[in-house]
Each structure stands twice: as C-alpha cells, then as structure tokens.
Design an enzyme around this catalytic site. Structure first.
Site: not given
Ligand code: PNW
Length: 475
Positions: A76, A120, A173, A302, A304, A379
């Site tokens: 991707r 992106h 996002e 995505n 985390y 992601e």
């Molecule tokens: C995502 N937040 O970014 C992106 O899609 C990627 O490019 C990035 O490298 C990855 O996650 C890791 O950070 C985010 O603050 C950045 O909520 C910030 C946030 C969420 C996603």
C-alpha cells in the site's frame, strides 16, 4: 496454539509518498502543504523535512526486493498529488506518472499487488494558498473547490494506472487532514480554525464521493474502490452520564462525521446540534450527501490505540494525553472541554497505549455498520526505539509482541464474523513521522538515514513467516 488466517488473506505493508519518497524537487514536483509546514519553524521536531526521507523515489527497485523478502502479497503506497499535478489543476506531469508506473510494474513483476492511495495528506501548496491574500480565509480543504480538483486528479491517475492497479483508495484518514490540519494545527497546514475544520471534513467527504465517481468512470469493472479511515475507539472513564456524553461527542467528531455520510448518507443529528455555535453547516449543498454515499468495495481501517475520555473536569483545562498530540488547540470543535486520559497499560515510543481489544472492537463495529463491505486493516503497527546492535542487527521484540497481539485480535474478529480480508503493517520501513520527524521509527525495516542502508528488523523476519504461512505462530 497457532492461529490460521483464511486462504487468500492479503498480507501487506504500507507507506505514504511524503514519508518515504524524498526527491522533493525532482521531475517537476512542487511543494505540498507538508513541504511548507516543515519549513515553518517550530512545527516539526528537529526541523526535519521529507526532502530526502528514505529516498524511495530512487531506491524503489531495492525496496520492492525487500518486500519480496518479507513475502508480501500487497504493498500500500500513496501517490504524491504535487508530483502528478504540481499546481493542483491542469495537465499532468508525465515524469511524475512514470515513477508510479515503474513502481507498479516492479511490484507486479514481483507478484505483489499494488494498493494505491490517492491522497495521504500532501495537498499541492497552491491549492492551500490560492484563496489567501484578499480574503481572511485560506484555501485548502475548507474550500469546496479542493474537492472538485481532487476528482480531476483522481481521473488523471486512473487514466495512467487503471490498466495495472486494481485496488484504489481515495483518502487516507480524512480525520487527520481536517482536524489535525485545521483545528489543532499539529499537522499541515497548521491552521487553528474550528469552523474551517468542519468545512474541511465535509469537503474531504465530498472529495471521496466525487473521486470515487471519477474512478468508476475511468477504471475497468474489476477495480475496487475504498477509503481508509482512522476510526477512534472511544471509551468513557466511568459509566457516569457526563462521561458517556463525552464519549458520544468525541465519537461524533472522530467517527460518525465520516461514516454518517459515507455509509448512511447523512450527518448525525447530534453532531449538527453539538456544533451549532460554530457553524450552521451551510456548506453542505443539496445533492452532496448522495454523492458522498458511493458504494464501497472495501473499507480500510487504521488502528493504533484507543482513547479514554471523561466529562470536563471542573475549571481545569482539558488534559490532552492521547494519540492526538499535545497541541494547545483541541482537534474537536465544540468538544474542547472533554478530558482525555492515558489508558492504563504498556506504551509504545509514541506514548500510545497498547490495546489490541480496540482493534477487535472496531472490526466488529464496522461489521455491523457497513454490512456486506469487506474490511481491510490498512494500517497497524508501533514505534519503538530501535537501534542496530554491535553486529549491525536490529532486535525489536516489542514490535513482534505488538503485531502478534493485534493479529490475534484480528483473528478473533474473523471468528466472530468480521469479513476481514487483509492486513497492512505500518510501516514497511522507517520514515518521516509527520510532526515527529525522523525521531519515531515504525518500520519493519530499519533505515540508516545517513547511508540509506536498509536493515530488516527481527519483526520483519517474524512477519515474513506469518505472511508466508498465513498463520500466527505461538509466542
Ligand atoms: C497515521 N493522531 O497517522 C498515518 O496514516 C501514517 O501516515 C502515520 O505514520 C501513522 O498513522 C503513525 O502515526 C496518524 O494523532 C497520526 O490521532 C496521528 C494520529 C492518527 C494517525
């Protein structure tokens, strides 16, 4: 016990153009809002920029070989809008398109499926700047015209690559583009204008709709069209009415502002109510919602870390300790007073709590809310403080644990009925981590920036085995 994934499950890894390509001034590329943001003092840690990044623009052949070593079934990546259409309008730059065609051909030769993201976050600076000057408001996503330009750009890329790319996503996002870009200002273009952020969210939705229509018109019937969201897993600190209301408000501003129009063709009533003192939503024109609600061939998720919220704590200012950064301005227009708490548990180098149950919860939620739409985790991954040892090897057992626990949660969602078709590790290799510059490493492959040497970490070997066997081995 080993956990087996279904046959045909897609194993991939992801990157984004500005984070890996470098070559910022080559072959006709012009600045994006991120080039400008990086050059604004105080915005990006260490004053880092994406000028060179992981030099993927010149090293893509070597990088595709790395992907083969990781046994990836899919890659991707995103296309840099200002590489293809430097002013955000008008004719395409052939050399820009040639790069992506060469990358795609290299992938196809290696038997790796290309998954292309059109946007992106690297908006051509000219589209952000063009309304500045006479008027107080800037341009960019708060302007309706940006959505129309995006559809033209989508048609250009579809025309150039539609014969060889079958999996397309419009936006990555849009929450980050709208609310980190225009409300909290921790992402480019760094504006802190709550009404503009809500306008931006609508125009990103509209860009998706117009872009998806343009893609359908230009692509063969076999092409799949999707969007990648970063839905928040919002948990209340307690079951009190105040905390539940905080959860509802943040859910509206993080999730339903996108999934309402995308999946149901309407903005949530409670969101419109909560933000009435900020905007009257007059930027939503007749017919927009029908355009936004395009049939989706897949939904990218995505994930985390989860968010933990409570009602405003008296007169104290809201604490911001979640994944949204510590900027002075809230990314949540109309819910600025909601308090964010650090969820208990281990944290990654980003300070983000490791909680795989959040991924399971999200997959089950979108199984209910998007019935019949195949889901992909576009992601998932973690930053750790990786360093080569004396032998030049990089051991990252924490990342293996993170990936294993999240894949186990994904497997649990499959068992519970989620139509999950694939998983993309963020990221293939270390790269430019936005406001954190190069200080955070998300890669399965280590990048030694001075030499640009690539060193697969132990997690890369672990993931290659998972991708090859389609099974999650025992710990
Ligand atoms: C995502 N937040 O970014 C992106 O899609 C990627 O490019 C990035 O490298 C990855 O996650 C890791 O950070 C985010 O603050 C950045 O909520 C910030 C946030 C969420 C996603």
């Amino acid at each position: 016990m080993t956990l087996a994934f279904p046959p045909g499950f897609l194993w991939g890894a992801a990157t984004a153009a500005y984070q890996v390509e470098g070559a910022a001034q080559e072959d006709g590329r012009t600045p994006s809002i991120w080039d400008t943001f990086c050059r604004t003092p105080g915005r990006v840690l260490g004053g880092d920029t994406g000028d060179i990044a992981a030099d993927h623009y010149h090293r893509y052949r070597e990088d595709v070989r790395l992907m083969s070593g990781l046994r990836l079934g899919a890659y991707r990546f995103s296309v840099s809008w200002p590489r293809v259409q430097p002013t955000g309008r008008g004719p395409a730059v052939q050399r820009g398109l040639d790069f992506y065609r060469a990358l795609v051909d290299e992938l196809l030769t290696a038997g790796i499926q290309p998954v292309l993201t059109l946007y992106h976050w690297d908006l051509p600076q000219e589209l952000e700047s063009r309304f500045r000057g006479g008027s107080a408001a800037g341009g960019g996503w708060p302007e309706r015209e940006t959505a129309e330009r995006f559809a033209e750009y989508a048609a250009i890329v579809a025309g150039a690559l539609g014969d060889r790319v079958d999996f397309w996503t419009t936006l990555n996002e849009p929450w980050c583009s709208a609310f980190l870009g225009y409300a909290s200002g921790v992402h480019a273009p760094g504006r802190t204008e709550p009404p503009a952020a809500l306008r931006a969210a609508h125009h990103l939705n509209l860009a998706h709709g117009l872009g998806a229509q343009a893609l359908r018109a230009a692509l063969p019937a076999r092409a799949r069209i999707a969007i990648s969201l970063n839905p928040a897993v919002v948990r209340p600190l307690t079951g009190s009415p105040g905390d539940l209301d905080a959860q509802r408000r943040i859910d509206a501003l993080a999730n339903r502002v996108f999934t309402g129009p995308l999946l149901r063709g309407a903005y949530p009533e409670d969101l419109i109510e909560d933000t009435r003192s900020i905007t009257d939503w007059d930027f939503v024109h007749d017919g927009d919602l029908a355009v936004i609600k395009q049939p989706l061939d897949a939904l990218g998720i995505n994930y985390y870390t989860p968010s933990l919220v409570s009602a405003p704590a008296g007169d104290e200012p809201a604490v911001r300790q979640d994944s949204h950064g510590t900027g002075a301005h809230s990314p949540f227009p109309g819910a600025e007073q909601v308090a964010f708490h650090q969820p208990a548990g281990e944290r990654t180098e980003m300070g983000w709590t490791v909680d795989p149950t959040g991924l399971h919860d999200l997959l089950m939620r979108y199984t209910r809310e998007a019935p019949g739409v195949p889901l992909y985790i576009t992601e998932n991954g973690a930053a750790y403080d990786d360093k080569p040892d004396a032998d030049g090897r990089v051991h990252d057992p924490e990342r293996i644990d993170y990936l294993r626990s999240h894949l186990a949660a994904a497997h649990r969602a499959l068992a519970d009925g989620a139509d999950l078709r694939g998983y993309f590790l963020w990221s293939l290799m270390d790269n430019f981590e936005w406001a954190y510059g190069y200080s955070k490493r998300f890669g399965a492959v280590y990048v030694d920036y001075p030499s640009q040497a690539r060193i697969p970490k132990s997690s890369a070997r672990w993931y290659a085995r998972v991708a090859e066997t389609g099974e999650l081995p025992e710990a």
